[in-house]
Write a protein that holds these residues in place. Structure first.
Motif, PDB file in Angstrom:
ATOM      1  N   VAL A   1       0.841  -1.199   0.000  1.00  0.00           N
ATOM      2  CA  VAL A   1       0.000   0.000   0.000  1.00  0.00           C
ATOM      3  C   VAL A   1       0.878   1.252   0.000  1.00  0.00           C
ATOM      4  O   VAL A   1       1.745   1.426   0.864  1.00  0.00           O
ATOM      5  CB  VAL A   1      -0.933   0.009   1.224  1.00  0.00           C
ATOM      6  N   LEU A   2       0.630   2.150  -0.984  1.00  0.00           N
ATOM      7  CA  LEU A   2       1.348   3.424  -1.068  1.00  0.00           C
ATOM      8  C   LEU A   2       0.494   4.598  -0.579  1.00  0.00           C
ATOM      9  O   LEU A   2       0.996   5.495   0.102  1.00  0.00           O
ATOM     10  CB  LEU A   2       1.777   3.699  -2.515  1.00  0.00           C
ATOM     11  N   TYR A   3      -0.807   4.587  -0.925  1.00  0.00           N
ATOM     12  CA  TYR A   3      -1.625   5.761  -0.609  1.00  0.00           C
ATOM     13  C   TYR A   3      -3.098   5.425  -0.809  1.00  0.00           C
ATOM     14  O   TYR A   3      -3.441   4.566  -1.631  1.00  0.00           O
ATOM     15  CB  TYR A   3      -1.234   6.922  -1.530  1.00  0.00           C
ATOM     16  N   ARG A   4      -3.989   6.073  -0.059  1.00  0.00           N
ATOM     17  CA  ARG A   4      -5.444   6.026  -0.274  1.00  0.00           C
ATOM     18  C   ARG A   4      -5.974   7.448  -0.338  1.00  0.00           C
ATOM     19  O   ARG A   4      -5.628   8.288   0.505  1.00  0.00           O
ATOM     20  CB  ARG A   4      -6.157   5.275   0.864  1.00  0.00           C
ATOM     21  N   THR A   5      -6.783   7.710  -1.334  1.00  0.00           N
ATOM     22  CA  THR A   5      -7.428   9.026  -1.394  1.00  0.00           C
ATOM     23  C   THR A   5      -8.654   9.037  -0.475  1.00  0.00           C
ATOM     24  O   THR A   5      -9.169   7.988  -0.088  1.00  0.00           O
ATOM     25  CB  THR A   5      -7.856   9.370  -2.830  1.00  0.00           C
ATOM     26  N   GLY A   6      -9.071  10.229  -0.152  1.00  0.00           N
ATOM     27  CA  GLY A   6     -10.224  10.373   0.733  1.00  0.00           C
ATOM     28  C   GLY A   6     -11.532  10.431  -0.034  1.00  0.00           C
ATOM     29  O   GLY A   6     -11.687   9.816  -1.091  1.00  0.00           O
ATOM     30  N   SER A   7     -12.428  11.230   0.479  1.00  0.00           N
ATOM     31  CA  SER A   7     -13.797  11.261  -0.059  1.00  0.00           C
ATOM     32  C   SER A   7     -13.925  12.137  -1.295  1.00  0.00           C
ATOM     33  O   SER A   7     -15.004  12.235  -1.877  1.00  0.00           O
ATOM     34  CB  SER A   7     -14.756  11.746   1.032  1.00  0.00           C
ATOM     35  N   SER A   8     -12.829  12.793  -1.705  1.00  0.00           N
ATOM     36  CA  SER A   8     -12.886  13.622  -2.908  1.00  0.00           C
ATOM     37  C   SER A   8     -11.654  13.355  -3.773  1.00  0.00           C
ATOM     38  O   SER A   8     -10.674  12.732  -3.330  1.00  0.00           O
ATOM     39  CB  SER A   8     -12.953  15.106  -2.536  1.00  0.00           C
ATOM     40  N   SER A   9     -11.715  13.826  -5.010  1.00  0.00           N
ATOM     41  CA  SER A   9     -10.589  13.631  -5.928  1.00  0.00           C
ATOM     42  C   SER A   9      -9.349  14.358  -5.405  1.00  0.00           C
ATOM     43  O   SER A   9      -9.454  15.421  -4.763  1.00  0.00           O
ATOM     44  CB  SER A   9     -10.946  14.149  -7.322  1.00  0.00           C
ATOM     45  N   GLU A  10      -8.186  13.804  -5.740  1.00  0.00           N
ATOM     46  CA  GLU A  10      -6.926  14.392  -5.283  1.00  0.00           C
ATOM     47  C   GLU A  10      -5.884  14.348  -6.397  1.00  0.00           C
ATOM     48  O   GLU A  10      -5.943  13.506  -7.301  1.00  0.00           O
ATOM     49  CB  GLU A  10      -6.374  13.630  -4.078  1.00  0.00           C
ATOM     50  N   SER A  11      -4.924  15.257  -6.303  1.00  0.00           N
ATOM     51  CA  SER A  11      -3.727  15.204  -7.136  1.00  0.00           C
ATOM     52  C   SER A  11      -2.629  14.532  -6.324  1.00  0.00           C
ATOM     53  O   SER A  11      -2.360  14.922  -5.173  1.00  0.00           O
ATOM     54  CB  SER A  11      -3.285  16.616  -7.557  1.00  0.00           C
ATOM     55  N   VAL A  12      -2.020  13.524  -6.901  1.00  0.00           N
ATOM     56  CA  VAL A  12      -1.002  12.742  -6.188  1.00  0.00           C
ATOM     57  C   VAL A  12       0.294  12.768  -6.999  1.00  0.00           C
ATOM     58  O   VAL A  12       0.277  12.525  -8.216  1.00  0.00           O
ATOM     59  CB  VAL A  12      -1.464  11.286  -5.969  1.00  0.00           C
ATOM     60  N   THR A  13       1.423  13.082  -6.328  1.00  0.00           N
ATOM     61  CA  THR A  13       2.742  13.035  -6.981  1.00  0.00           C
ATOM     62  C   THR A  13       3.544  11.880  -6.396  1.00  0.00           C
ATOM     63  O   THR A  13       3.540  11.650  -5.176  1.00  0.00           O
ATOM     64  CB  THR A  13       3.523  14.348  -6.785  1.00  0.00           C
ATOM     65  N   ILE A  14       4.222  11.171  -7.279  1.00  0.00           N
ATOM     66  CA  ILE A  14       5.025  10.023  -6.868  1.00  0.00           C
ATOM     67  C   ILE A  14       6.396  10.143  -7.531  1.00  0.00           C
ATOM     68  O   ILE A  14       6.484  10.294  -8.757  1.00  0.00           O
ATOM     69  CB  ILE A  14       4.369   8.682  -7.272  1.00  0.00           C
ATOM     70  N   LEU A  15       7.460  10.090  -6.722  1.00  0.00           N
ATOM     71  CA  LEU A  15       8.825   9.984  -7.238  1.00  0.00           C
ATOM     72  C   LEU A  15       9.283   8.551  -7.028  1.00  0.00           C
ATOM     73  O   LEU A  15       9.169   8.006  -5.916  1.00  0.00           O
ATOM     74  CB  LEU A  15       9.772  10.950  -6.517  1.00  0.00           C
ATOM     75  N   PHE A  16       9.783   7.976  -8.107  1.00  0.00           N
ATOM     76  CA  PHE A  16      10.182   6.564  -8.026  1.00  0.00           C
ATOM     77  C   PHE A  16      11.448   6.352  -8.851  1.00  0.00           C
ATOM     78  O   PHE A  16      11.614   6.935  -9.927  1.00  0.00           O
ATOM     79  CB  PHE A  16       9.065   5.658  -8.552  1.00  0.00           C
TER      80      PHE A  16
END
Length: 769
Positions: free
Chosen positions: A733-748
């Motif tokens: 598991v990396l991340y879960r969004t909440g009750s609304s849309s979100e912008s997510v940034t990932i560096l890998f």
């Protein structure tokens, strides 16, 4: 009658000789005051002649006549000696001994002719060194007693020690600029053993474990079997074996001072034994048995015969501060200085108390259980917590025993168990529960075969200018050499990952050289280094982890300035610690240079100078399995603005399809290269519209993976602790969004030692009940 007659002759000769020697020293001796000579220790000596001349006398001088006798001796010495300029005392200068003592050569020349040649030293020869002392009639060997400092008078046979005067068989004399002493007189006073070897014709001095061997008319002597050269040869004079004084002082590490004005040489024989001890326990508690570990030695090689303690107890009943002292005594009766240790005895340790609660005592199958650890310790130092059978939910009915064991910093443990009941009702099934409640950084199992049927996120990317120097082949290095060479200017990323298989302790270096006609600047922007360690996956994960943290903090920035033609070491974390056989290092670092610099990545033995070694090192071949190369455009920027997560989807990385391999060159093999897996590439992923209640997870497709990612600026472990995500049927598991849309940034970036490709999974979450 014959025996009585012989004994009378021996006695008469001894008295006459003592009188003669005393007269030569301008010293009147009261025969009633004469002390018995303490013979040196003699072993394996063949004495062929029973009537030996008495060669040395120990004379006890009364205090009332001491000053007069000493004055007369000095007058006599002055008449024999050249004028000596008054100078301060000189310490341990062999030349000072030889220069300060001068002797009338005409006097010495005749006497020296009486020395017996080595070839003539047969048992029947009266003047052999075997006659240094006849053993007592009892057959027992004796040893001289080691006293205080010994004062030798130049050009005199007088010696002083502990307030008593002694007469040597021959005076301390100079022959060809070398100061000689009577070996027997010296060993008697310093407490050494002496013997003669008839087979080798050698006189032997024994001091503890040290053995010195001398031969007549030879400059060569041996110390514990090692040949050394004296300033002059040993010789015999009037049945007295003479050797250079410095041959003994240097071999046995005897310090001395030369006083030229007083014409004395003072040998420092005050060498006390040395005692010490440690207590093996790191902490001592009242009532515990204390383990004392002693250590002692004698600089003179003497046996330690006794010891004494002050303040020692086998156990201490009360807490508090205690001082303990330890001394030892050698066979000459000399005590060491006290060695003291102050200890803190603590109150008896109380074990920790293990305790936990759950929010309920009864749960449905698939219902989340909350565990609350309430364990305590009297010092607040619980260092280890181990749970047994404590999942977030159970999926079978019946009683379940959960156990907690805690350990404090002293190793004491306690265990607590609790039984909870699982009913026949189901709240969530296994899959829905894990999607909803598995914590970030932990993994769970699922049907990995479903992944390939998920829709691919149709992303595009652009590249940021950054040249990747990937040094990873040969990954396992079998010999010293250059593992990579390249030139670069501007933005550069280094990825270095190697295993030492040379059979030696080695170091890796990066040498940068400015071959421009103008100065250049090298800026290290960040650093992720791990190792040396035996575990490649551990090194890979830690290097990425530290690299991301360094990118966040900027703590590892530094600059190096290069003059034209100058070479320097860069990325020096790499060479701080030697690599043992089988150990791995892994490094990630971004850098910038304003002009092109030439880089050499080398591996050499740990004690070699890398700059001196570089011109002689071979360029190592690739291993045919792992990858090396120089790749442009090593930062890949992915921006996806469409919604993702409303339906199951995946974003593949490192698959050479959706994410093509970087193409570059191998400058040492003069060939093209393809960056399989895109190791060393930094992915900057921006997902502008992630649907509400979406799980973002990491799923390996190429095998075991052990790494980290940076999600919304936070470092997230791809499985916490020392665990890895092992199969395509696991996701982390990396991340879960909440009750609304979100912008997510990932560096890998792919961790060295792990396997590619991988997928980022986007899964809608089930409704909570």
């Amino acid at each position: 009658m014959n025996l009585k007659k012989n004994m009378s002759i021996i006695t008469a000769v001894a008295v006459l000789q003592a009188f003669t020697v005393g007269s030569a020293s301008a010293q009147t001796v009261d025969q009633g005051e004469a002390a018995v000579v303490t013979p040196a220790k003699v072993e394996s000596v063949e004495v062929m002649k029973k009537e030996q001349p008495l060669t040395e006398n120990e004379v006890k001088i009364k205090s009332s006549t001491s000053s007069k006798a000493e004055s007369t001796v000095k007058d006599t010495e002055a008449s024999k000696s050249a004028v000596v300029e008054t100078t301060p005392a000189t310490e341990n200068d062999p030349a000072a001994v030889d220069q300060a003592a001068t002797t009338n050569e005409s006097e010495e020349g005749t006497a020296n002719q009486e020395g017996t040649a080595e070839d003539d030293m047969t048992p029947a020869t009266p003047a052999t060194p075997a006659q240094v002392e006849q053993q007592p009639a009892t057959g027992n060997s004796t040893t001289g007693t080691l006293g205080g400092d010994l004062t030798l008078y130049m050009n005199s046979n007088k010696m002083e020690q502990d307030g008593k005067s002694y007469l040597a068989g021959q005076p301390m004399t100079v022959k060809n600029g070398v100061s000689y002493v009577a070996i027997r007189a010296l060993v008697d006073r310093v407490g050494y053993g002496v013997k003669y070897d008839n087979k080798t014709k050698e006189t032997i001095i024994i001091s503890g474990d040290n053995e010195l061997r001398f031969q007549t008319n030879s400059k060569v002597y041996t110390v514990n079997g090692e040949s050394r050269t004296m300033k002059g040869p040993a010789y015999q004079q009037k049945n007295t074996f003479m050797v250079p004084l410095t041959s003994i002082t240097q071999a046995l590490n005897i310090s001395y001072k030369v006083n030229q004005s007083a014409k004395t040489v003072v040998l420092n024989l005050h060498k006390k034994p040395v005692a010490s001890f440690v207590i093996s326990q790191k902490e001592i508690f009242a009532g515990d048995t204390v383990d004392y570990v002693t250590s002692y030695s004698s600089p003179n090689g003497l046996e330690i015969t006794s010891e004494r303690w002050t303040g020692r107890q086998d156990s201490f009943d009360q807490a508090g501060t205690y001082t303990i002292s330890y001394q030892v005594q050698d066979s000459n009766g000399q005590w060491s200085d006290p060695y003291s240790v102050t200890i803190q005895v603590l109150q008896p340790n109380l074990p920790p108390v293990a305790m936990f609660t759950t929010d309920k005592d009864q749960y449905k199958m698939g219902e989340k259980i909350t565990y609350l650890d309430q364990s305590t310790d009297d010092e607040g130092k619980i260092e280890k917590t181990v749970w047994d059978n404590n999942p977030l939910a159970f999926f079978e009915p019946g009683p379940q025993t959960v156990t907690l064991t805690v350990t404090d910093n002293h190793g004491a443990t306690d265990t607590y168990s609790k039984v909870i009941n699982i009913t026949n009702e189901t709240l969530y099934n296994f899959s829905d529960f894990n999607l909803l409640f598995t914590p970030v950084g932990q993994k769970f199992t699922f049907n990995g075969g479903e992944v390939t049927s998920m829709e691919k996120v149709p992303y595009t990317y652009r590249d940021e200018a950054s040249l990747l120097i990937r040094s990873n082949s040969p990954e396992t290095v079998n010999t010293e050499g250059i593992v990579y060479q390249e030139s670069s200017s501007g933005q550069t990323r280094f990825m270095i990952h190697h295993v030492n298989n040379t059979g030696k302790r080695v170091k890796m270096y990066v040498i940068a050289t400015n071959n421009n006609p103008y100065p250049a600047v090298f800026e290290q922007q960040n650093m992720g280094f791990a190792g040396p360690t035996p575990f490649a996956t551990v090194a890979g994960k830690l290097s990425i982890d530290k690299w991301f943290k360094s990118i966040q903090t900027g703590a590892d920035q530094k600059k190096e300035y290069f003059e034209p033609g100058e070479s320097k070491l860069i990325l020096t974390e790499l060479n701080k610690t030697p690599m043992k056989e089988g150990q791995v290092i892994s490094l990630y670092s971004d850098a910038f240079s304003d002009y092109s610099l030439d880089y050499n990545v080398i591996l050499v033995e740990e004690n070699k100078d890398p700059f001196e070694a570089l011109p002689t090192l071979p360029v190592l071949d690739r291993d045919g399995v792992h990858n090396r190369g120089t790749y442009p455009n090593a930062t890949r920027v992915i921006t996806y603005d469409q919604q993702v997560g409303a339906t199951p989807a995946r974003l593949p990385l490192g698959d050479n399809a959706s994410d093509p391999n970087l193409v570059g060159t191998d400058p040492m093999a003069y060939t093209d290269a393809s960056n399989a897996g895109n190791f060393g590439v930094l992915y900057k992923i921006t997902l502008s519209n992630v649907a509400p209640r979406t799980l973002i997870s990491f799923n390996p497709r190429g095998g075991k993976y052990f790494g980290v990612a940076l999600v919304n600026g936070q470092v997230v472990q791809i499985v916490d602790g020392s665990l890895s995500i092992n199969t395509s049927s696991e996701q982390s598991v990396l991340y879960r969004t909440g009750s609304s849309s979100e912008s997510v940034t990932i560096l890998f970036s792919a961790a060295p030692g792990s396997n590619l490709p991988v997928n980022l999974l986007f899964t809608p979450l089930p409704m909570e009940k």
